[in-house]
Scaffold this active site. Structure first.
Site, PDB file in Angstrom:
ATOM      1  N   HIS A 206       2.193   2.066  -3.193  1.00  0.00           N
ATOM      2  CA  HIS A 206       1.291   3.040  -3.799  1.00  0.00           C
ATOM      3  C   HIS A 206       1.842   4.464  -3.701  1.00  0.00           C
ATOM      4  O   HIS A 206       1.108   5.420  -3.900  1.00  0.00           O
ATOM      5  CB  HIS A 206      -0.095   2.953  -3.154  1.00  0.00           C
ATOM      6  CG  HIS A 206      -0.772   1.622  -3.352  1.00  0.00           C
ATOM      7  ND1 HIS A 206      -2.036   1.354  -2.888  1.00  0.00           N
ATOM      8  CD2 HIS A 206      -0.355   0.484  -3.969  1.00  0.00           C
ATOM      9  CE1 HIS A 206      -2.367   0.090  -3.209  1.00  0.00           C
ATOM     10  NE2 HIS A 206      -1.356  -0.450  -3.854  1.00  0.00           N
TER      11      HIS A 206
ATOM     12  N   ASP B 297       0.864  -1.188   0.000  1.00  0.00           N
ATOM     13  CA  ASP B 297       0.000   0.000   0.000  1.00  0.00           C
ATOM     14  C   ASP B 297       0.901   1.239   0.000  1.00  0.00           C
ATOM     15  O   ASP B 297       2.025   1.168  -0.475  1.00  0.00           O
ATOM     16  CB  ASP B 297      -0.969  -0.057   1.196  1.00  0.00           C
ATOM     17  CG  ASP B 297      -2.264   0.696   0.925  1.00  0.00           C
ATOM     18  OD1 ASP B 297      -2.179   1.874   0.564  1.00  0.00           O
ATOM     19  OD2 ASP B 297      -3.354   0.107   1.065  1.00  0.00           O
TER      20      ASP B 297
END
Ligand SMILES: *[C@@H]1O[C@H](CO)[C@@H](O)[C@H](O)[C@H]1NC(C)=O
Ligand SMILES: *[C@@H]1O[C@H](CO)[C@@H](O)[C@H](O)[C@H]1NC(C)=O
Ligand SMILES: *[C@@H]1O[C@H](CO)[C@@H](O)[C@H](O)[C@H]1NC(C)=O
Ligand SMILES: *[C@@H]1O[C@H](CO)[C@@H](O)[C@H](O)[C@H]1NC(C)=O
Ligand SMILES: *[C@@H]1O[C@H](CO)[C@@H](O)[C@H](O)[C@H]1NC(C)=O
Length: 429
Positions: free
Chosen positions: A275, A252
């Site tokens: 991310h 993430d």
């Protein structure tokens, strides 16, 4: 129950039996044995306390830690912390080399008479995989209400998350069970975290909530690209936070800057997979604090889905501001969305009306951002219709397509950005 689970349960049973074996057997003796052990511990700790006044050193091995990677050493850690925290002056809590199996544990202050507390982790901590041992929304290792903590020593926090990840339903459910964060820092002042590694957390790797004056340096974080919600570092309601020198590869955000933060500086972070570095998501809840005074500089993003992203929820119930942010000297290597403002964030089907986001974004500087984009749109500025972005500056941006093709593009909604110097892709028309 998988054969694996069975194995660890068996180990637990065996260790309880061994424990009883040493001190006798049966329920009554177990209670006696435990209080006996406490007796031994307090004897030891009074010795240590005496020693502690001179050296201030508390070694978990002196509190009964086994460091065999199989016996649960949580109790020894708790006892060592208790003594360290109630002593005085400059204090070291030492975890020597070795592998320690540790359940959820809170290292709580205040440690009133301690002037500085160094948590010196040379060892390798392994989190218990039995989820029933963790409380709702709890951390695995949690520090609270401590003033002047230094966490260092080159050791590792291994969340052993692989078995927990399949039970994480947060990516698809708005109400979900939060798995434990590897390292939580709550309401801490003057914290230093230097030279540690966090691996395979069940959820976020590090979370700062309500911290003031926090310095992080030489921190490595690693989890697989497909592990859910394993954000590297999440920061919320904190101020004067400085992170520099981190290698973060995760499933993430490498770093996420949530609501209520001010004066946060992030530098020299190498991110990927993951991310990217994210501000947000903001505006999901009422009464969120503003985010201001963020500097992100000298970072490299490789193969991440975003580079620098600011995301706010559509349908946001409250009003808040995200302002005064500088993103400077950032290298993007094959990043899907190198620069992205997304004010229509809504991953769940619940936001059908898509009312515009109520988060006001202003005074944002992107300076010297270069490298490659794996998608055609290298710069996407999608601001809120209800709250158009103000004072968005792009200065010296050079982003080519990683495929080698020409013509990366920009898109803009509800924003009139200001452009200075090189602009590849060309500005929105
Ligand atoms: C701090 O030290 C003082 C004096 O040395 C003592 O009276 C007090 O009980 C200590 N406080 C704690 C929380 O240990
Ligand atoms: C941190 O500092 C604030 C004031 O800035 C104070 O109110 C709070 O008690 C301090 N917390 C700790 C754990 O020292
Ligand atoms: C983190 O990784 C880098 C690069 O592999 C290495 O140089 C550094 O020593 C590591 N830091 C820690 C705390 O392990
Ligand atoms: C903007 O943020 C920077 C970095 O935190 C800070 O030094 C500066 O004072 C802030 N500017 C304003 C106008 O608040
Ligand atoms: C760039 O990233 C894409 C996925 O986003 C991947 O398929 C491709 O192989 C990568 N290219 C290079 C040169 O690394």
């Amino acid at each position: 129950m998988s054969p694996h689970d069975f194995g660890s349960r068996l180990l637990l049973v065996v260790s309880i039996f061994c424990f009883n074996g040493v001190f006798g057997s049966g329920r009554g003796t177990k209670v006696a044995a435990i209080s006996g052990l406490q007796g031994i511990e307090s004897q030891k700790s009074s010795l240590l306390h005496h020693k502690g006044r001179r050296s201030g050193l508390f070694d978990v091995m002196s509190f009964g830690a086994r460091a065999d990677g199989q016996t649960d050493d949580t109790r020894a850690f708790r006892a060592a912390w208790k003594e360290a925290c109630k002593s005085s002056g400059s204090v070291h809590l030492l975890i020597p080399k070795g592998t320690y199996l540790i359940g959820p544990i809170k290292f709580a202050g205040p440690c009133n008479n301690v002037s500085s507390l160094t948590f010196y982790l040379k060892g390798y901590l392994k989190a218990t995989t039995d989820l029933s041992k963790y409380g709702f929304s709890a951390g695995w290792i949690e520090f609270r209400w401590v003033d002047g903590l230094t966490l260092t020593g080159g050791g590792t926090f291994d969340g052993q998350g692989a078995k927990a990840w399949p039970s994480n339903n947060c990516p698809t459910h708005s109400k979900c069970i939060l798995l434990p964060t590897n390292l939580k820092f709550m309401a801490m002042n003057k914290t230093v975290v230097r030279g540690i590694t966090s691996l395979n957390s069940k959820f976020f790797h590090m979370a700062l909530v309500g911290c003031k004056n926090f310095k992080g340096n030489n921190i490595n974080i690693s989890a697989p690209a497909n592990s859910p919600n394993t954000d590297g570092i999440h920061i919320e309601r904190s101020s004067s936070v400085y992170f520099s020198g981190a290698h973060i590869g995760t499933g993430d955000d490498c770093i996420s800057i949530g609501q209520g933060n001010s004066q946060v500086t992030i530098s020299s972070v190498i991110c990927g997979p993951g991310h990217g570095i994210s501000v947000g998501s903001l505006g999901r809840y009422r009464n969120e604090g503003d985010v201001s005074g963020l500097v992100v500089r000298d970072c490299t993003m490789t193969g991440t889905s975003n580079g620098i992203r600011i995301k706010t929820w559509a349908n946001s119930p409250g009003r808040s501001a995200a302002t005064n942010m500088t993103f400077e000297n950032i290298v993007m290597n094959n990043v899907t969305n190198p620069i992205i403002i997304d004010q229509a964030y809504c991953p769940f089907s619940s936001c059908t009306s898509m009312a515009p986001s109520g988060v006001k974004i202003s005074d944002i500087y992107f300076k010297n951002i270069r490298g490659t984009s794996s998608s055609k749109v290298a710069v996407a500025l999608e601001c809120s219709k209800g709250m158009p972005c103000q004072n968005i500056y792009l200065e010296d941006v050079h982003l080519d397509l990683s495929s080698g093709e020409k013509h990366a593009t920009s898109t803009c909604k509800n924003v009139k950005a200001k452009y200075i110097g090189t602009q590849i892709p060309p500005p929105c028309t």
